[in-house]
Write a protein that holds these residues in place. Sequence first.
Motif, PDB file in Angstrom:
ATOM      1  N   GLY A  48      53.154   1.124  50.033  1.00  0.00           N
ATOM      2  CA  GLY A  48      53.902  -0.019  50.568  1.00  0.00           C
ATOM      3  C   GLY A  48      52.970  -1.152  50.969  1.00  0.00           C
ATOM      4  N   HIS A  49      51.904  -0.783  51.674  1.00  0.00           N
ATOM      5  CA  HIS A  49      50.972  -1.813  52.139  1.00  0.00           C
ATOM      6  C   HIS A  49      50.261  -2.487  50.966  1.00  0.00           C
ATOM      7  CE1 HIS A  49      50.746   0.347  56.273  1.00  0.00           C
ATOM      8  NE2 HIS A  49      51.841  -0.366  56.122  1.00  0.00           N
ATOM      9  N   ASP A  50      49.833  -1.673  50.008  1.00  0.00           N
ATOM     10  CA  ASP A  50      49.161  -2.256  48.845  1.00  0.00           C
ATOM     11  C   ASP A  50      50.114  -3.181  48.101  1.00  0.00           C
ATOM     12  OD1 ASP A  50      46.993  -0.850  49.550  1.00  0.00           O
ATOM     13  OD2 ASP A  50      46.770   0.259  47.670  1.00  0.00           O
ATOM     14  N   GLN A  51      51.389  -2.746  48.022  1.00  0.00           N
ATOM     15  CA  GLN A  51      52.384  -3.573  47.336  1.00  0.00           C
ATOM     16  C   GLN A  51      52.585  -4.902  48.065  1.00  0.00           C
ATOM     17  OE1 GLN A  51      53.804  -2.477  44.408  1.00  0.00           O
ATOM     18  NE2 GLN A  51      54.495  -4.589  44.247  1.00  0.00           N
ATOM     19  N   MET A  52      52.646  -4.833  49.411  1.00  0.00           N
ATOM     20  CA  MET A  52      52.807  -6.053  50.206  1.00  0.00           C
ATOM     21  C   MET A  52      51.657  -7.018  49.942  1.00  0.00           C
ATOM     22  SD  MET A  52      53.600  -5.053  54.052  1.00  0.00           S
ATOM     23  CE  MET A  52      54.843  -3.910  54.468  1.00  0.00           C
ATOM     24  N   ILE A  53      50.458  -6.439  49.945  1.00  0.00           N
ATOM     25  CA  ILE A  53      49.274  -7.278  49.734  1.00  0.00           C
ATOM     26  C   ILE A  53      49.310  -7.868  48.326  1.00  0.00           C
ATOM     27  CG2 ILE A  53      46.760  -7.193  49.492  1.00  0.00           C
ATOM     28  CD1 ILE A  53      46.852  -4.971  51.700  1.00  0.00           C
ATOM     29  N   GLU A  54      49.596  -6.991  47.344  1.00  0.00           N
ATOM     30  CA  GLU A  54      49.670  -7.453  45.961  1.00  0.00           C
ATOM     31  C   GLU A  54      50.694  -8.575  45.827  1.00  0.00           C
ATOM     32  OE1 GLU A  54      47.744  -7.082  43.255  1.00  0.00           O
ATOM     33  OE2 GLU A  54      46.628  -5.927  44.736  1.00  0.00           O
ATOM     34  N   GLU A 251      29.148 -26.907  52.234  1.00  0.00           N
ATOM     35  CA  GLU A 251      30.274 -27.838  52.171  1.00  0.00           C
ATOM     36  C   GLU A 251      31.603 -27.125  52.008  1.00  0.00           C
ATOM     37  OE1 GLU A 251      29.103 -29.908  48.600  1.00  0.00           O
ATOM     38  OE2 GLU A 251      27.127 -29.143  49.182  1.00  0.00           O
ATOM     39  N   LEU A 252      31.543 -25.957  51.383  1.00  0.00           N
ATOM     40  CA  LEU A 252      32.799 -25.304  51.001  1.00  0.00           C
ATOM     41  C   LEU A 252      33.061 -24.058  51.831  1.00  0.00           C
ATOM     42  CD1 LEU A 252      32.490 -25.583  47.123  1.00  0.00           C
ATOM     43  CD2 LEU A 252      33.682 -27.109  48.690  1.00  0.00           C
ATOM     44  N   GLU A 253      34.360 -23.781  52.020  1.00  0.00           N
ATOM     45  CA  GLU A 253      34.703 -22.481  52.613  1.00  0.00           C
ATOM     46  C   GLU A 253      35.313 -21.620  51.524  1.00  0.00           C
ATOM     47  OE1 GLU A 253      37.086 -23.784  55.930  1.00  0.00           O
ATOM     48  OE2 GLU A 253      38.887 -24.019  54.725  1.00  0.00           O
ATOM     49  N   ILE A 254      34.820 -20.387  51.436  1.00  0.00           N
ATOM     50  CA  ILE A 254      35.303 -19.456  50.416  1.00  0.00           C
ATOM     51  C   ILE A 254      35.934 -18.286  51.150  1.00  0.00           C
ATOM     52  CG2 ILE A 254      34.625 -17.989  48.488  1.00  0.00           C
ATOM     53  CD1 ILE A 254      32.222 -19.925  48.137  1.00  0.00           C
ATOM     54  N   MET A 255      37.260 -18.192  51.064  1.00  0.00           N
ATOM     55  CA  MET A 255      37.979 -17.226  51.896  1.00  0.00           C
ATOM     56  C   MET A 255      38.642 -16.151  51.044  1.00  0.00           C
ATOM     57  SD  MET A 255      39.706 -20.025  54.425  1.00  0.00           S
ATOM     58  CE  MET A 255      40.342 -18.918  55.675  1.00  0.00           C
ATOM     59  N   GLY A 256      38.519 -14.934  51.497  1.00  0.00           N
ATOM     60  CA  GLY A 256      39.207 -13.808  50.852  1.00  0.00           C
ATOM     61  C   GLY A 256      40.622 -13.674  51.410  1.00  0.00           C
ATOM     62  N   TRP A 257      41.420 -12.805  50.773  1.00  0.00           N
ATOM     63  CA  TRP A 257      42.831 -12.708  51.183  1.00  0.00           C
ATOM     64  C   TRP A 257      43.006 -12.220  52.604  1.00  0.00           C
ATOM     65  CZ3 TRP A 257      44.317  -7.798  52.386  1.00  0.00           C
ATOM     66  CH2 TRP A 257      43.614  -6.741  51.810  1.00  0.00           C
ATOM     67  N   ARG A 258      42.049 -11.456  53.117  1.00  0.00           N
ATOM     68  CA  ARG A 258      42.189 -10.972  54.501  1.00  0.00           C
ATOM     69  C   ARG A 258      42.171 -12.138  55.485  1.00  0.00           C
ATOM     70  NH1 ARG A 258      39.090  -7.210  52.320  1.00  0.00           N
ATOM     71  NH2 ARG A 258      39.957  -5.119  52.161  1.00  0.00           N
ATOM     72  N   GLU A 259      41.315 -13.140  55.175  1.00  0.00           N
ATOM     73  CA  GLU A 259      41.258 -14.314  56.058  1.00  0.00           C
ATOM     74  C   GLU A 259      42.424 -15.252  55.802  1.00  0.00           C
ATOM     75  OE1 GLU A 259      36.932 -15.873  56.266  1.00  0.00           O
ATOM     76  OE2 GLU A 259      37.138 -14.727  54.399  1.00  0.00           O
ATOM     77  N   LEU A 260      42.888 -15.251  54.540  1.00  0.00           N
ATOM     78  CA  LEU A 260      43.968 -16.175  54.183  1.00  0.00           C
ATOM     79  C   LEU A 260      45.313 -15.703  54.718  1.00  0.00           C
ATOM     80  CD1 LEU A 260      42.890 -16.735  50.481  1.00  0.00           C
ATOM     81  CD2 LEU A 260      42.808 -18.459  52.285  1.00  0.00           C
ATOM     82  N   MET A 261      45.455 -14.386  54.897  1.00  0.00           N
ATOM     83  CA  MET A 261      46.738 -13.858  55.359  1.00  0.00           C
ATOM     84  C   MET A 261      46.555 -12.973  56.581  1.00  0.00           C
ATOM     85  SD  MET A 261      48.491 -12.960  51.705  1.00  0.00           S
ATOM     86  CE  MET A 261      47.279 -11.774  51.198  1.00  0.00           C
ATOM     87  N   GLU A 263      48.181 -12.679  59.299  1.00  0.00           N
ATOM     88  CA  GLU A 263      49.407 -12.074  59.847  1.00  0.00           C
ATOM     89  C   GLU A 263      49.741 -10.783  59.105  1.00  0.00           C
ATOM     90  OE1 GLU A 263      49.429 -14.986  58.282  1.00  0.00           O
ATOM     91  OE2 GLU A 263      49.662 -16.559  59.789  1.00  0.00           O
ATOM     92  N   LEU A 264      49.582 -10.842  57.786  1.00  0.00           N
ATOM     93  CA  LEU A 264      49.912  -9.662  56.981  1.00  0.00           C
ATOM     94  C   LEU A 264      48.955  -8.510  57.307  1.00  0.00           C
ATOM     95  CD1 LEU A 264      51.657  -8.456  54.756  1.00  0.00           C
ATOM     96  CD2 LEU A 264      49.998  -9.270  53.096  1.00  0.00           C
ATOM     97  N   VAL A 265      47.659  -8.865  57.395  1.00  0.00           N
ATOM     98  CA  VAL A 265      46.663  -7.842  57.698  1.00  0.00           C
ATOM     99  C   VAL A 265      46.971  -7.211  59.053  1.00  0.00           C
ATOM    100  CG1 VAL A 265      44.213  -7.453  58.172  1.00  0.00           C
ATOM    101  CG2 VAL A 265      44.905  -8.912  56.261  1.00  0.00           C
ATOM    102  N   GLN A 266      47.365  -8.073  60.000  1.00  0.00           N
ATOM    103  CA  GLN A 266      47.692  -7.593  61.342  1.00  0.00           C
ATOM    104  C   GLN A 266      48.924  -6.689  61.308  1.00  0.00           C
ATOM    105  OE1 GLN A 266      48.506 -10.815  63.940  1.00  0.00           O
ATOM    106  NE2 GLN A 266      47.775  -9.755  65.759  1.00  0.00           N
ATOM    107  N   PHE A 267      49.904  -7.099  60.531  1.00  0.00           N
ATOM    108  CA  PHE A 267      51.125  -6.288  60.416  1.00  0.00           C
ATOM    109  C   PHE A 267      50.784  -4.904  59.878  1.00  0.00           C
ATOM    110  CE2 PHE A 267      54.388  -4.529  57.669  1.00  0.00           C
ATOM    111  CZ  PHE A 267      55.468  -4.450  58.530  1.00  0.00           C
TER     112      PHE A 267
END
Lengths: 415, 201
Positions: A48-54, A251-261, A263-267
Amino acid sequence: MKFKPSYIEPVLAWRNVWKNKRRTVLTLLTVTVGCAMLITFHALNKGGHDQMIEDAIEANTGHIQIHARGYWDARSIDYSFKPDERITSALKKIPGVYAFSERVIAGALLSNKNATAGAMIQAVDPLIEKKVSTLHGKVLKGGRYLNADDSTSIVLGETLAKNLDVKTGDTVTMLSQGFDGSIAAENLQVVGIFRSGNPEYDQGLALTPISLAKESFTMMDHISSIVIRLEDSDYTDRVREHLLKTVGKNELEIMGWRELMPELVQFIDMDDMGGYIFDIILFMVIAFGILNNIQMSVFERIREFGVMLAIGTRPGQVTTMVILEAMMIAFLGTVLGIILGSASSYYFILNPLNYSEYAKEFEIWGISTVIWPAKLTYMNIILTSVLTFVLSVGFSVFPARHAAKLKPIEAIRHL
Amino acid sequence: MEIIKINNLEKSYNTNGLAVRAIRNMDLTIKKGEFTAIAGPSGSGKTTLLNIIGGLDNPSGGTIMVGNDDLSKMTARELSDMRLRNIGFIFQAYNLIPVLTAIENVEYILLLQGISRDERRRRAAEMLREVGLEKEINRRPKELSGGQQQRVAVARAIVSRPEISRRRTWTRRQAPTSLTSCTSLTKKTASPSSSRRTTPW
């Protein structure tokens, strides 16, 4: 006198295990069902969690995003950057990168007659964007996604369209500020309406072609972000490291999905926490099931132990025998549990849980995933079975030592 | 040769705050190969004495030598090994291991003593034949009658050729014919001509 290694303890243990069949079967059931439940629930959670992330990654976020430094906090068109050759050629070379898409993102007011609503304009190259996001598949019947040759088209989220009271084919007016500070205004034709299930997108996201946005917002070859879709979520950290080395982090910020989401990671973390509590309860049920069985069988056999000790069985041999009994039950139970747990997990892989009825509750968390397939990992099976076995055997040490410490004459007189 | 030598043995129990002196100032010597019977009214300390000689109970005072071992100076594990080597037990009630068959019960001690498989089988089968149970060797205790169980216990007690076989009032449960046969069997094993063992009765 030297003792030869003997097989008598396992033989006695095995026969004792089956002396009281009903009790042993009940204990086996406790261990088997407990172990199977643990494996199944872990598989459902993981799946379920992997699916949510996907789903979240596929919908619009991507695995990695590149922005100008400061963009993510401000979400303003002022923080734009010129994608240079280094980044695009690096992205083409790094293995594991499936596709990447450049976006211009700007806050804007959309109006239709008397209705006005704020929206995020996400300007994309329609063909490339299809490889990065799945929103094109969420367009409702009667409308369509952006085409490569569109110029003044817009696709709106479902709630946003409702708020503006527009249908496919209507025209909306967009008002915003360009990168250079000038006013950006455009009349756009609604070609489609999408329903993503994520309230944030449905309420406030509008898609337009990037060619139009570059002009309207006077971007001068600047963009807001590069969204990268990888072949597998597991590559995220590796590709990000690679990019950081190539372009530097100044100059640039390079963010992975954990930083981008976050709330989801916290959930997911929160959900896991609830799962751990459930695990502890189940493990305790299993362990006390074994403890109860062994304890009862030791109490029943006090006279027997007394005789064994009196005729020369060493206390250590009695302990070994009782622990072996627990090990046999735990081992059988765990093996059956693995089989049952894997089978039921497999069932949920083929027939994912369907939470569509609770879609509204899920939306509160910004989760649009309602189909939860299970995902069975070796880690799950190994960890669960080893813990079940070790705990069960661990809990039998107390009754085993009790049996060995009996005083023969007292034990023989015991009724 | 003296196989049991007891000097000044004392044993008192403390039951519900009441001290009972079960054995007072007792001296006893038994020689190898002797057949000894201990008689007395109930409560006179017969069981207590046998328990102490068997290393199942601790004396309150005095010394007990079994062979060259001073029982009062031995650890629980040493006592366990001493019982295995030197003493054959037959208890008042039928005390066989319920998950083992008759022959396995008899073999059990030989197994603990580390005797080879073939010899174990041979000696256990022979012993069961002597007590008249050659047809029942593969039955478990619950499939045997009380008397048959007790005869298995006799076989178990003497199969290991112990220095001392210690039995308590078991004959009461025996049918007259087996009483004779068990008694003669015990006497046979105790007689100097066989293997010189001692049987306090």
